[in-house]
Design a protein around this motif. Structure first.
Motif, PDB file in Angstrom:
ATOM      1  N   ILE A 480       0.833  -1.203   0.000  1.00 28.67           N
ATOM      2  CA  ILE A 480       0.000   0.000   0.000  1.00 28.67           C
ATOM      3  C   ILE A 480       0.867   1.251   0.000  1.00 28.67           C
ATOM      4  O   ILE A 480       0.601   2.219  -0.725  1.00 28.67           O
ATOM      5  N   SER A 481       1.923   1.250   0.782  1.00 31.54           N
ATOM      6  CA  SER A 481       2.820   2.413   0.844  1.00 31.54           C
ATOM      7  C   SER A 481       3.507   2.656  -0.490  1.00 31.54           C
ATOM      8  O   SER A 481       3.698   3.808  -0.912  1.00 31.54           O
ATOM      9  N   LEU A 482       3.887   1.591  -1.175  1.00 34.67           N
ATOM     10  CA  LEU A 482       4.486   1.720  -2.507  1.00 34.67           C
ATOM     11  C   LEU A 482       3.492   2.372  -3.472  1.00 34.67           C
ATOM     12  O   LEU A 482       3.834   3.300  -4.220  1.00 34.67           O
ATOM     13  N   SER A 483       2.257   1.900  -3.438  1.00 31.44           N
ATOM     14  CA  SER A 483       1.220   2.454  -4.324  1.00 31.44           C
ATOM     15  C   SER A 483       0.959   3.914  -4.009  1.00 31.44           C
ATOM     16  O   SER A 483       0.823   4.751  -4.917  1.00 31.44           O
ATOM     17  N   ILE A 484       0.900   4.253  -2.729  1.00 30.92           N
ATOM     18  CA  ILE A 484       0.617   5.635  -2.328  1.00 30.92           C
ATOM     19  C   ILE A 484       1.747   6.570  -2.747  1.00 30.92           C
ATOM     20  O   ILE A 484       1.497   7.701  -3.195  1.00 30.92           O
ATOM     21  N   CYS A 485       2.977   6.125  -2.634  1.00 28.39           N
ATOM     22  CA  CYS A 485       4.111   6.944  -3.072  1.00 28.39           C
ATOM     23  C   CYS A 485       3.996   7.267  -4.561  1.00 28.39           C
ATOM     24  O   CYS A 485       4.147   8.425  -4.979  1.00 28.39           O
ATOM     25  N   ILE A 486       3.729   6.258  -5.356  1.00 32.47           N
ATOM     26  CA  ILE A 486       3.611   6.447  -6.806  1.00 32.47           C
ATOM     27  C   ILE A 486       2.431   7.360  -7.129  1.00 32.47           C
ATOM     28  O   ILE A 486       2.533   8.292  -7.944  1.00 32.47           O
ATOM     29  N   LEU A 487       1.279   7.131  -6.487  1.00 32.70           N
ATOM     30  CA  LEU A 487       0.082   7.939  -6.738  1.00 32.70           C
ATOM     31  C   LEU A 487       0.293   9.390  -6.339  1.00 32.70           C
ATOM     32  O   LEU A 487      -0.175  10.315  -7.020  1.00 32.70           O
ATOM     33  N   SER A 488       1.015   9.635  -5.248  1.00 29.61           N
ATOM     34  CA  SER A 488       1.241  11.002  -4.778  1.00 29.61           C
ATOM     35  C   SER A 488       2.059  11.804  -5.784  1.00 29.61           C
ATOM     36  O   SER A 488       1.732  12.960  -6.095  1.00 29.61           O
ATOM     37  N   VAL A 489       3.134  11.197  -6.301  1.00 31.57           N
ATOM     38  CA  VAL A 489       3.941  11.895  -7.312  1.00 31.57           C
ATOM     39  C   VAL A 489       3.160  12.017  -8.616  1.00 31.57           C
ATOM     40  O   VAL A 489       3.241  13.036  -9.310  1.00 31.57           O
ATOM     41  N   ASN A 490       2.382  10.998  -8.939  1.00 27.91           N
ATOM     42  CA  ASN A 490       1.523  11.076 -10.132  1.00 27.91           C
ATOM     43  C   ASN A 490       0.581  12.276 -10.052  1.00 27.91           C
ATOM     44  O   ASN A 490       0.325  12.950 -11.051  1.00 27.91           O
ATOM     45  N   SER A 491       0.054  12.520  -8.841  1.00 31.51           N
ATOM     46  CA  SER A 491      -0.879  13.645  -8.682  1.00 31.51           C
ATOM     47  C   SER A 491      -0.187  14.971  -8.994  1.00 31.51           C
ATOM     48  O   SER A 491      -0.775  15.860  -9.617  1.00 31.51           O
TER      49      SER A 491
END
Length: 646
Positions: A480-491
């Motif tokens: 989940i933390s890996l996904s959130i990191c990627i999504l945050s920069v994507n945003s």
């Protein structure tokens, strides 16, 4: 004990049964019937609701042995509701049987004469209609404007007489000047007494306004009147008071007008909107008219399959209400469709998708129907399903035709407005009014979507009952933390690309002063290339400074360093370089990427390489908070800069 004794005594009707087994039951059922009838007095009842209530009343009546006088008292309140769902034959039978139109009370007599007139008109019994019109005219003229109830009946009768005369005038080819003058006098009197505040029936007033306009149009006397604008004004008034059936009638007028003008795009749209409302609030006969209009439009546009489909649906409703005259008319129309199809085929013409649009807008450059008037040919009910706007196309919104103009910096503040807590936005919608219908364009707010997804992942994971040391929990927390990191920069990257797109949508002269002249030369030359091929951090710094008038450069240095750290960690995780094994036991010196981390991040205490140490909930929360705070800073800074330079 008194009530008990009465209930057990022989019934007073002489049936020989106990009162509780006889008339007491009937009285209870009659009370229930009266309550059901009262429920039909509410406004804007749907056709289905009326049908269900009438069916329930009929079921109760069938179970009771009621006298004619009792039945008369029940049916006198049901006749108009039977008419509302198109059961005109039954209406005439009830009026004939119980002599409602022969009442000694002049207003009641006038009311049921009017209902009889409408039923005869709906059943195309025009010989009897012609006989009844003079009597109703005379009766209505004898009644003075007075009490509220009398006024409602009188203005309602005058309106229906006007509608009837309009039909008779059309059947006569518009030659009967006496009928035309009488019709206009009726409408004018309703309009006058309403505007003088003598009557208060706004539905009758709006009906008179709209019907008068259409009569003048048919008589060629409306050259000085913009018929469309005038009907739209009436339509808005009907909407304001919630008269949805009246709105449907206005749509019908507009559809007929545009059909006569060969503007099939508008005619299709208004007919379809009329159908939407008539399905819900009109009678079956109200629904037949727009269906037939639409079938005629399809036939003229050589959409043979569609013309047949809607005509057959109209036929089903005519059969449902047992209107044989209307059934014959629709069957004749279906035969005409077949004949037209044969003629087109014999001439080597095209039908359906390959048909040339017959409208007047093409000139010499003829377009296919699907590329021209067919653009308006979609189901309006489907627009309710537009994501994130379930109420966007409620019937009232269909009328307003709100026109959201192309994105420009006059309204960009609304696009850049920071979202409130718990506020969700998944896209922006641009609605372009095309008269009767709308074109809808959508721009996905990927910055918001990425952040929403990250927050939802975090919310779904955090739970007080979870054991943080359990292996399954650690694996889930890591993923989940890996996904959130990627999504945050994507945003962040999506937000930067949105800002670039907004710049490309307007002329430089319309831009705020702090942006004019400072645009990168290659940005507007090729927007897609600039978005895709410019290094992310370079692009971010340029665009953020552009929007904030260099406030981004002066922003908290600590936050800037944190952003660089976040992007660096994301890049390493996404583009992980497998170059060598990392020594973990005995532990080596701290890896460079884990140095100078914000204090909010707590590394997992494990003897593993850096990804398994940092990928935890504290890191995930930091990613979301940092990305969101930076996006909000840019939005707020832009709005402040624009406000300062006003």
């Amino acid at each position: 004990m008194g009530k008990y004794n009465i209930a057990n005594k022989p019934c007073m009707c002489g049936s020989g049964k106990k009162y509780k087994k006889c008339c007491l039951l009937i009285e209870s059922d009659l009370e229930a019937i009266n309550q059901l009838i009262h429920s039909l007095t509410e406004l804007d009842l749907t056709k289905q609701f009326i049908e269900d209530v009438l069916k329930e009343i009929e079921t109760k009546i069938a179970m009771l042995d009621l006298s004619d006088n009792v039945l008369k008292d029940i049916y006198i309140n049901m006749v108009q509701h039977y008419q509302a769902i198109g059961k005109d034959k039954l209406v005439l039978e009830l009026i004939e049987k119980y002599k409602f139109d022969e009442s000694e009370h002049s207003i009641i007599k006038l009311w049921y004469k009017m209902i009889k007139l409408i039923a005869l008109r709906n059943l195309y019994s025009f010989e009897k209609v012609i006989e009844l019109v003079p009597e109703l005219l005379e009766m209505s003229r004898r009644i003075e404007w007075g009490s509220s109830n009398d006024n409602t009946v009188k203005s309602g009768v005058m309106l229906e007489l006007g509608k009837t005369l309009s039909i008779l005038i059309q059947m006569d080819g518009g030659k009967n000047q006496l009928a035309i003058d009488t019709c206009l006098e009726l409408y004018d009197e309703i309009i006058e007494v309403y505007e003088k505040n003598i009557i208060h029936d706004i539905d009758h007033y709006h009906g008179a306004l709209g019907n008068k306009l259409m009569l003048l149009k048919k008589q060629g006397k409306s050259n000085s009147i913009n018929i469309v604008d005038s009907i739209h004004e009436v339509l808005k008034k009907k909407l304001y008071v919630g008269n949805l059936q009246g709105v449907a009638n206005a749509y019908s007028m507009l559809a007929t007008h545009f059909l006569n003008e060969k503007d099939y795009k508008q005619a299709i749209a208004y007919s379809k909107k009329d159908i939407v409302l008539s399905r819900e609030y009109g009678s079956y006969l109200d629904l037949v008219k727009p269906l037939l209009n639409l079938s005629i439009i399809y036939l003229e546009c050589r959409q043979i399959s569609q013309a047949k489909k809607v005509a057959r649906e109209a036929l089903q409703f005519a059969e449902k209400v047992k209107n044989s005259e209307l059934e014959d008319r629709i069957k004749h129309h279906l035969m005409r469709i077949d004949e037209e199809a044969k003629l087109i085929n014999s001439e080597g013409g095209y039908i359906g998708k390959n048909a040339i649009c017959p409208c007047n807008s093409n000139g010499e450059n003829k377009k296919l129907y699907v590329e021209c008037c067919g653009e308006a040919d979609y189901d309006y009910e489907e627009l309710k399903n537009v994501l994130a706007s379930p109420e966007l196309f409620h019937y009232t919104d269909l009328i307003r035709n709100d026109d959201v103009s192309n994105i420009n910096f006059d309204n960009l503040k609304s696009y850049l407005k920071p979202l409130e807590e718990n506020e969700v936005r998944v896209s922006w919608l641009e609605i372009v009014s095309k008269g009767a219908y709308q074109e809808i364009y959508e721009l996905a707010d990927m910055a918001s979507l990425n952040l929403i997804s990250a927050k939802q992942l975090l919310k779904d994971f955090v739970h007080p009952d979870l054991d943080p040391e359990a292996e399954a929990v650690i694996i889930k927390e890591t993923s989940i933390s890996l996904s959130i990191c990627i999504l945050s920069v994507n945003s962040l990257e999506a937000f930067v690309n949105q800002l670039i797109f907004f710049l490309s949508e307007i002329e430089e002269a319309q831009m705020p002063n702090h942006i004019k002249g400072n645009l990168p030369g290659n940005l507007l030359t090729n927007v897609a290339d600039y978005q895709r091929n410019t290094r992310f951090e370079d692009k971010l710094n340029i665009i953020f400074n552009l929007y904030t008038n260099s406030r981004w450069n002066n922003f908290d240095r600590y936050t800037s360093r944190e952003l660089s750290k976040l992007i660096s960690i994301r890049n390493e995780l996404v583009h992980f370089k497998s170059q060598k094994f990392t020594k973990i036991i005995p532990s080596n010196n701290e890896e460079n990427i884990l140095r100078n981390l914000p204090k909010e991040i707590e590394l997992r205490k494990v003897n593993n390489s850096w990804p398994l140490k940092i990928l935890n909930i504290s890191f995930a929360k930091w990613c979301i908070e940092l990305s969101e705070s930076i996006i909000n800073f840019v939005k707020v800074s832009y709005i402040k800069e624009v406000e300062c330079n006003k």
